[in-house]
Enzyme design. Sequence first.
Site, PDB file in Angstrom:
ATOM      1  N   SER A 209       0.785  -1.387   0.085  1.00 42.12           N
ATOM      2  CA  SER A 209       0.026  -0.002  -0.056  1.00 42.12           C
ATOM      3  C   SER A 209       0.722   1.285   0.146  1.00 42.12           C
ATOM      4  CB  SER A 209      -0.827   0.076   1.218  1.00 42.12           C
ATOM      5  OG  SER A 209      -1.634   1.195   1.284  1.00 42.12           O
ATOM      6  N   TYR A 237      -2.127   0.105  10.391  1.00 36.09           N
ATOM      7  CA  TYR A 237      -2.090  -0.564   9.168  1.00 36.09           C
ATOM      8  C   TYR A 237      -0.856   0.103   8.485  1.00 36.09           C
ATOM      9  CZ  TYR A 237      -3.533  -0.782   4.355  1.00 36.09           C
ATOM     10  OH  TYR A 237      -3.454  -0.924   2.942  1.00 36.09           O
TER      11      TYR A 237
END
Length: 387
Positions: A209, A237
Amino acid sequence: MEDLTSSSDELKKKDLEHEKKNNNNKKGALGWVEWLRGWMYVIHEMLFQRILASHLQNPMPLPPVNDLTCIVTGSTSGIGREIARQLAESGAHVVMAVRNPKAALDLIQKWQNDWSGMGLPLNIEVMELDLLSLDSVVRFAEAYNARMGPLHVLINNAGIFSIGEPQKFSKDGFEEHLQVNHLAPALLSILLLPSLIRGSPSRVINVNSVMHYVGFVDTEDMNIVSSKRKFTSLVGYSSSKLAQVMFSSVLHKKLPVESGINVVCVSPGIVHTNVARDLSKFVQAAYGLIPYFIFSPQEGSRSTLFAATDPQVPEYCELLKADNWPVCAFLSQECRPTNPSEEAHNVETSYQLWEKTLEMVGLPSDVVERLLEGEQVACHYGAESAD
């Protein structure tokens, strides 16, 4: 598609700059300049990703993949669903590694009914895998390796981003973002090395990501429970995604060119997927207001499909090894080489993370070398610990 190796000189110059910066004393957090630069990168990707990827076809045309066996985790929704479907429709043997086998079987039935290509059924199957259970990861790997067949592509796609949720821990005692996005895929990649060796040339593709650019890894506080950092879902995250890049880079270095196994991280871009199922209603509404900027799952699957099938990718990975690059191959959402974050270039922290990760998942520090030699390696988790 442009030659992947044409970008190596430019990346090398940037990499030297990163190496100089990382010679400083160990930090306790991401510097504000790096933090700001990371967020600028995230915003830039969201605003301009569609323009930058305008040269890509949708869906992504694939080269012949009839001889490939591919495992795709998290393949019942979002990007993973598109990856599994397109690989199967292109002729690959696809193993859907999922928490909910029934949902996967229902999907396969639908795909089989809709498929009209060549009159042949899709070569696709389902195996149960729950990344929130390291026992499940070990059992999956043992079951697949027991087939004594090849594995050509492992796609670690499954991930979570529980925005706004309080900190949660798996039954194994690890923060959930850390386990699902880093520890479990790392364990799976290592344990499937025997099958990847049989499938050589083979690839491990980690769906990463752009958010890793704002991540920071503290190997002394992997679960983010100390007072040094306050936990938020964003911290959990982004840190887990950075950890994945760092671990992948060390694995990339530990696998010799002769093994034929290459490790690649990819950014799918900013994608509207089921990762948003945990978002607040307000943020989900915002997703709906800016459809032009956000990729569909099919568009978001392109960089992973490219990394998994394009013949230039192994050559690029070998070039990075020959140049002793500090990071593994990282492909952007536009299917071009790009540099991961400055933190990802911190070689010392990457090796510390490697050792810490192996310790957390119950593997010896020389596990890769032993598996490459054909030895059996015991893991702390698995069938015996499940009893």
